[in-house]
Design an enzyme around this catalytic site. Structure first.
Site, PDB file in Angstrom:
ATOM      1  N   GLY A  23     -30.347 -12.788 -25.885  1.00  0.00           N
ATOM      2  CA  GLY A  23     -29.511 -11.774 -25.283  1.00  0.00           C
ATOM      3  C   GLY A  23     -28.917 -12.239 -23.971  1.00  0.00           C
ATOM      4  CG  MET A  25     -30.218  -9.956 -18.597  1.00  0.00           C
ATOM      5  SD  MET A  25     -30.851  -8.540 -17.678  1.00  0.00           S
ATOM      6  CE  MET A  25     -31.761  -9.367 -16.371  1.00  0.00           C
ATOM      7  N   GLY A  26     -32.098 -13.173 -21.734  1.00  0.00           N
ATOM      8  CA  GLY A  26     -33.255 -13.946 -22.163  1.00  0.00           C
ATOM      9  C   GLY A  26     -33.356 -14.104 -23.662  1.00  0.00           C
ATOM     10  CB  VAL A  28     -35.077 -11.700 -28.844  1.00  0.00           C
ATOM     11  CG1 VAL A  28     -35.879 -10.661 -29.619  1.00  0.00           C
ATOM     12  CG2 VAL A  28     -34.230 -11.033 -27.764  1.00  0.00           C
ATOM     13  CG  ASP A 147     -22.033  -6.374 -23.203  1.00  0.00           C
ATOM     14  OD1 ASP A 147     -20.812  -6.545 -23.404  1.00  0.00           O
ATOM     15  OD2 ASP A 147     -22.878  -7.263 -23.429  1.00  0.00           O
TER      16      ASP A 147
END
Length: 508
Positions: A23, A25-26, A28, A147
C-alpha cells in the site's frame, strides 16, 4: 514474492506466510492467526523507510480509523489488532479478503447499469460512514479518504450477501480536526485527485465526491472523464482544473446511461466544490430510484432470488411421526410468564425428551389471525465476527391481509445461549415458529416449520466454532447496530421487492 519476513512469527500469535500487496505506507502480508487455528488474516507493516515519528503516528491513526469504521460499516475493511514487531516496526491486523479490485474488474469490462448501481451504493455507504466520522476522546471527527480510486475498492463474494464492496487503504486519510495542521504537499493519486486537493487546500467530503465521480465514470466506460497531456503533476493539474469532462456519448456512443445518472456523475465532477452534491447521502438518495428502475441491487437480488428458488422455507405438510410429535409438543406450550403480553419476538430452545428444537416465539394481536394463517416466504442468517461475533437470524412472515412482518433475532456467539441456538440451527436445518394471540397466551395459535438450506447450515456450524475463539474488539451492541443497519439500508428493500414479486406470481 518471498522476502526475509516469510514464515516469521509475529507477536507470538501470527505466522507470516507471504507478501500479498503493497500500500501507500507499507507492505501487506498473508498470515495465519495461530491462536484461532487456521484462520487467515492480512497484516500491514509500516515501510522501513517511513519510520519517522510523524509517520508512525499516521500509521496508528490509519489503524484506529479502520478499526472504528469497520464497526460502523461492512463496506470498510476491518482492523482487529495492532502492535509493534520485535524490530520496532508498527503493524496492524486486518480481515483477509479474497477478491478482485474494482480496477481489475473494470479493466476487463465496464459494469452493467444494475451491477454499477449495486456496487456504487455499497461504496457510498462505506464513504458515508467515514464522512460521518469516528469518536476520538469523546469528540466526533469526520474522515476524508483522499485516495478513492478503483484499486482501493475490493470486491469479494460473501456467502450471505453476494457481491460485497470494501473500501481499502485509509493510509492518507485525514481527520477533519479544527486547528489541525494541513500538509501542503500533495498526497493522493493524480488521475483521481480533486482540483482543491492538487492545490493543497484543506479538504472536506466533497473532495472524495469528486474522486468518486471520476471512478463512477470509469466504472461505466472503462475510461477516465478527463485526460492529461502528460502523466505529471502539471498535466493532471491542468486537466482537473481546466478540462471539461467528456460525455458518456463521446466516450462510448453505444452506451445508454440514464440521464439522471449522467447528471449525477457530472455534478460530482464539478470543478467548484460548492456545485457538487453536498454529501454522499445526497448521492445515495439520487441512486435509490435508479436502483428501483434498473434491477435493484444485483448483489442482494441475485442471492435472494437463488435462496427463494432453491428450497421452500416453510413446510406446509407434516413430515411423518417426527414432525407430528414436534407440533403436538408445541401445542402444549404457553407464553412464558416472564415475558410481557405484548407484540414481541424472541428466540428459544424447545426441549423435548429426545431432542432440542430451535424456535422463534411471537405475540400478535387477535386481528392478525382473522385473515387466515401466516407463511414464511423468506429466511436467512447473516454473521459478523467484528467488532463482536454476532448472528442476525432473520425470518419474514406473510399473511394475505397483514402483509409482511420482519422477525429479526440476534444471537451472541460469545454467549452460551447464542452458541446453542446457532449450533442447533446448523445441525437440524429447520426451526419452529410459534405464533400466539395476545387474547389467548396460554396456547399457541399457529405453528410453522421453516427450513434452512444446506450451505447455510454449513456456515452456521462454522460461525459457532469461529465465534467461540474469536476475540471481541467491541461491544455486542456495536455488532447489532452494524447488522441492523445492513438489514435496513441494504437487505430489507430488496427482500421486500423480491418477496412481493414472487407472491404476486407463483409462490403461493
Amino acid at each position: 514474492m518471498s522476502d526475509s519476513n516469510d514464515q516469521r512469527k509475529l507477536d507470538n500469535r501470527y505466522r507470516l506466510i507471504e507478501q500479498i500487496g503493497q500500500g501507500s505506507m507499507g507492505r501487506v502480508y498473508l498470515a495465519e492467526d495461530m491462536l484461532l487455528g487456521d484462520v487467515k488474516v492480512a497484516i500491514k507493516f509500516l515501510a522501513q523507510t517511513l519510520l519517522t515519528e510523524r509517520l508512525r503516528e499516521r500509521f496508528v491513526q490509519e489503524a484506529t480509523t479502520c478499526a472504528q469504521l469497520g464497526q460502523k460499516s461492512i463496506h470498510v475493511v476491518r482492523v482487529t489488532d495492532y502492535g509493534v514487531s520485535e524490530d520496532e516496526v508498527p503493524f496492524y491486523v486486518m480481515e483477509y479478503l479474497k477478491g478482485k479490485s474494482l480496477g481489475e474488474i473494470v479493466s476487463a469490462q465496464p459494469l452493467t447499469i444494475p451491477r454499477f448501481l449495486a456496487i456504487c451504493r455499497q461504496i457510498c455507504l462505506g464513504l458515508m460512514a467515514a464522512h460521518e466520522g469516528i469518536v476520538i476522546k469523546g469528540q466526533q471527527f469526520p474522515i476524508i479518504h483522499r485516495d478513492i480510486k478503483p484499486s482501493n475498492i475490493l470486491i469479494v463474494q460473501d456467502p450471505t450477501l453476494g457481491e460485497l464492496a470494501k473500501i481499502l487503504d485509509f493510509g492518507i486519510a485525514k481527520l477533519m480536526q479544527s486547528g489541525a495542521d494541513q500538509t501542503n504537499c500533495f498526497m493522493g493519486t493524480l488521475a483521481y485527485a480533486s482540483p482543491e486537493q492538487m492545490e493543497g487546500h484543506e479538504l472536506d467530503s466533497r473532495s472524495d465526491i469528486y474522486s468518486l465521480g471520476i471512478m463512477m465514470f470509469q466504472m461505466l466506460t472503462g475510461r477516465l472523464p478527463v485526460r492529461a497531456e502528460t502523466n505529471s503533476f502539471g498535466g493532471w493539474y491542468r486537466a482537473h482544473h481546466n478540462q471539461t469532462p467528456r460525455s458518456f456519448a463521446l466516450v462510448d456512443p453505444t452506451l445508454k446511461v440514464p440521464k439522471r445518472l449522467e447528471a449525477l456523475i457530472m455534478s460530482c465532477l464539478e470543478k467548484d466544490p460548492d456545485n457538487r452534491p453536498k454529501s454522499v447521502k445526497a448521492i445515495l438518495e439520487e441512486l435509490a430510484p435508479l436502483e428501483e428502475r434498473f434491477g435493484a441491487g444485483l448483489r442482494i437480488s441475485r442471492q435472494i432470488g437463488h435462496a427463494l428458488s432453491r428450497v421452500p422455507v416453510t413446510k406446509t405438510k407434516r413430515e411423518g411421526k417426527r414432525q407430528g410429535s414436534e407440533d403436538q409438543f408445541c401445542r402444549l406450550v404457553s407464553w412464558p410468564k416472564d415475558k410481557p403480553i405484548a407484540e414481541i419476538v424472541f428466540p428459544q430452545v424447545l426441549r423435548m425428551s429426545d431432542r432440542q428444537i430451535p424456535s422463534i416465539w411471537m405475540m400478535l394481536p387477535p386481528t392478525a389471525f382473522e385473515s387466515g394463517g401466516f407463511r414464511v416466504p423468506y429466511n436467512n442468517c447473516i454473521c459478523t465476527m467484528s467488532p463482536h461475533p454476532m448472528v442476525l437470524w432473520l425470518t419474514v412472515l406473510y399473511a394475505k391481509e397483514q402483509g409482511l412482518r420482519w422477525l429479526p433475532c440476534y444471537l451472541d456467539l460469545k454467549q452460551s445461549a447464542g452458541q446453542e441456538l446457532t449450533g442447533l440451527l446448523g445441525q437440524t436445518g429447520r426451526y419452529k415458529l410459534l405464533l400466539f394471540s395476545s387474547d389467548e397466551p396460554q396456547k399457541c395459535a399457529q405453528i410453522l416449520t421453516a427450513s434452512i438450506t444446506l450451505p447455510q447450515c454449513k456456515l452456521l456450524k462454522e460461525w459457532v466454532t469461529f465465534g467461540r475463539v474469536q476475540m471481541s474488539v467491541g461491544s455486542p451492541q456495536q455488532s447489532k447496530d452494524l447488522l441492523r443497519n445492513e438489514l435496513n439500508n441494504a437487505l430489507k428493500p430488496k427482500i421486500q421487492k423480491t418477496i412481493e414479486t414472487t407472491l404476486s406470481s407463483t409462490y403461493f
